[in-house]
Design an enzyme around this catalytic site. Structure first.
Site, PDB file in Angstrom:
ATOM      1  N   CYS A   1       0.837  -1.194   0.000  1.00  0.00           N
ATOM      2  CA  CYS A   1       0.000   0.000   0.000  1.00  0.00           C
ATOM      3  C   CYS A   1       0.882   1.258   0.000  1.00  0.00           C
ATOM      4  O   CYS A   1       1.707   1.430  -0.883  1.00  0.00           O
ATOM      5  CB  CYS A   1      -0.969  -0.045   1.188  1.00  0.00           C
ATOM      6  N   LEU A   2       0.733   2.139   0.970  1.00  0.00           N
ATOM      7  CA  LEU A   2       1.574   3.335   1.017  1.00  0.00           C
ATOM      8  C   LEU A   2       3.041   2.962   1.167  1.00  0.00           C
ATOM      9  O   LEU A   2       3.926   3.647   0.631  1.00  0.00           O
ATOM     10  CB  LEU A   2       1.120   4.234   2.171  1.00  0.00           C
TER      11      LEU A   2
END
Length: 554
Positions: free
Chosen positions: A294-295
């Site tokens: 994800c991030l």
């Protein structure tokens, strides 16, 4: 009308739901043709419903005025079909829902306003569903009779407890049986480095020999790192260790108000960049693979490009899990990340220093309100059931905060301006060029991901220059990653990478089993020969304690 969920909507009004609704309704009134048609359709539907319900009661099978989605679990109880009163109530609700969506959807407003108004209407309709009220939910009524009212009494206790201790929202999980270090984040490890931002964990080997290239796990700092090391048998890190990888993982500190000025530059320099230095010193390896989620996956790609542009060749193969690098089409989250909403959030974060994890959790819950809010309203407060004991939900409840400076930069430069894909994002003094990434990349997305749409994740294949293997997994944003081998999981792979995601899916092959198994084979091809495992820590970076460390408890 929303009852205990009203606080959630107040928090979300930074998004401008109320303003969007007012604009849409005002626009509908100034152009009444569509609302009049919708009202006429509603009147016709309501007139037919009693006749159809009566006919069904008499044993006939007429077509319902409105179709019922068989996937809508709210109306799974047989009484919604067998009982004419409940049948009519459900049809009336569906008719009213169609009318509301038609009126708001016909408003001549800007696309951004239309999206917000539509989401606000959906949330209101979800809240007003007859299943959310005891007297109009047959499952609740039957359960109350079967238990002589005990279920309602238990539900009332749950409601009071949630009102006093959970912000008035129903609990999604019973986390009492889970403990970090015992049955969560339990793969044996040691802390070998610590700075003000992160701890670095080194996992103990579980095979006689390991591949020469170490593996760094770069998690998101929106939640705790251990989604990558969830539970025995359900841990990606455990899987990697058992398949001959020397694994290191970053565990970020939960930011406090004093860390409000922490920037994305800090996360790059004091996060994966520093971790690579420590891993190189401990292992002696010249190349280090990185897995980013994800991030953390976005920061992984940025780190790889940043170092490559600086002439640093230490980054080896990349694995990007449910990661978005092109934010042009962010899916439902785009409703929460437009210019005006981000400006409001920036003001809020400047006042408070951080963005609370519960605020972000509320945003994600609204994206799937029936599953993540009202499902628990019914089960916990009306049926009197205890919330489930589920490791993923226990991890999800262990939320973190976001530093104001970093999060404002992320929202504006990634979501609003999409600078990373455009090649104009400046991090730590360099403009990031993703095409500088020439190492092999393994890109995983999940078909039901509502946070990183898989079509947007697929765009990564056109942003990097190295060879890419794109895999589409079963599950959603988290279940697509916590995806151990089993009979129900599947994944899709394709030999070619056409520009359009839909074309890739048309030509890809669906395979039973987890992408973990496919990744293990791919990883073995890119991670070097088998050698003896390195020592745990080193003289310069000695073992500082047992994993999962201190920061996971902050």
């Amino acid at each position: 009308m929303l009852g205990p969920e009203s606080g959630l909507v107040v928090d979300l009004d930074a998004v401008g739901f109320g303003e969007a609704m007012v604009q849409a309704l005002r626009a509908s009134l100034t152009s009444p043709a569509a609302p009049v048609r919708a009202a006429a359709q509603l009147a016709a539907d309501l007139a037919r419903i009693p006749l159809v319900a009566t006919s069904r009661w008499l044993g006939q099978k007429p077509e319902p005025p409105l179709p019922v989605d068989p996937r809508d679990r709210r109306f799974a109880d047989p009484a919604w079909d067998a009982n004419p009163l409940f049948y009519a109530l459900r049809q009336a609700y569906l008719a009213g829902s169609r009318f509301s969506r038609d009126v708001v959807g016909s408003a001549a407003v800007e696309p951004e306003v239309a999206r917000k108004a539509a989401m606000a209407v959906d949330l209101l309709l979800d809240a007003l569903a007859p299943t959310n009220f005891p007297v109009s939910n047959p499952a609740v009524i039957k359960r109350a009779f079967e238990t002589a009212g005990v279920s309602l009494a238990r539900g009332a206790r749950h409601f009071v407890d949630d009102l006093l201790h959970n912000g008035g929202r129903p609990r999604q999980v019973d986390a009492s049986g889970f403990e970090v270090g015992r049955n969560l984040a339990a793969t044996p490890s040691k802390v070998v480095y610590r700075n003000d931002l992160m701890e670095l964990l080194q996992y103990e080997p579980q095979t006689p020999q390991v591949h020469a290239t170490p593996l760094l796990c770069s998690p998101p700092w929106i939640n705790k790192y251990y989604v990558m090391d969830l539970a025995p048998g359900r841990s990606f890190i455990e899987w990697a260790v058992q398949h001959g990888r020397t694994v290191f993982a970053i565990s970020y500190r939960n930011p406090s108000r004093e860390m409000s000025g922490t920037t994305m530059d800090d996360y790059l320099v004091h996060g994966p960049h520093t971790a690579l230095d420590v891993i190189e010193e401990i292992s002696g390896a010249e190349t280090i693979d990185i897995v980013g989620l994800c991030l953390g996956g976005a920061l992984t790609a940025i780190t790889a490009a940043y170092l490559t542009q600086a002439g640093d060749r230490r980054v080896g193969a990349l694995t990007l899990l449910n990661t978005m690098l092109d934010y042009a089409e962010p899916g439902a989250l785009g409703t929460f990340t437009d210019e005006r909403t981000v400006a409001r959030l920036e003001q809020k974060m400047r006042r408070e220093g951080t963005l609370e994890g519960k605020s972000m959790a509320g945003t994600f819950d609204v994206l799937r309100a029936n599953d993540l809010i009202f499902n628990y309203v019914v089960s916990n407060w009306m049926l009197g059931q205890d919330p489930p004991a589920f490791d993923i939900l226990a991890w999800n409840a262990d939320s973190t905060r976001m530093p104001a400076a970093m999060h404002a930069f992320y929202l504006r430069n990634f979501y609003v301006e999409n600078k990373l894909a455009a090649g104009t994002l400046e991090i730590a003094g360099k403009v990031i060029d993703l095409s500088a990434i020439k190492s092999p990349s393994y890109v995983v997305s999940a078909i039901n991901d509502h946070i990183v749409p898989w079509e947007s994740a697929y765009k990564t294949t056109g942003l990097v220059s190295g060879p890419v293997r794109f895999v589409l997994s079963s599950g959603g944003h988290i279940a697509g990653i916590v995806n151990p081998p089993g009979p129900k999981v599947w994944h899709m792979v394709g030999e070619s990478l056409p520009p359009a995601a839909a074309d890739w899916r048309d030509s890809a092959q669906r395979r039973s089993g987890s992408w973990w198994e496919d990744w293990a084979a791919w990883s073995a091809e890119h991670s070097g020969e088998l050698v003896d495992p390195p020592d745990m820590g080193s003289r310069r970076n000695p073992v500082r304690g047992d994993g999962p460390g201190e920061y996971v408890h902050t």
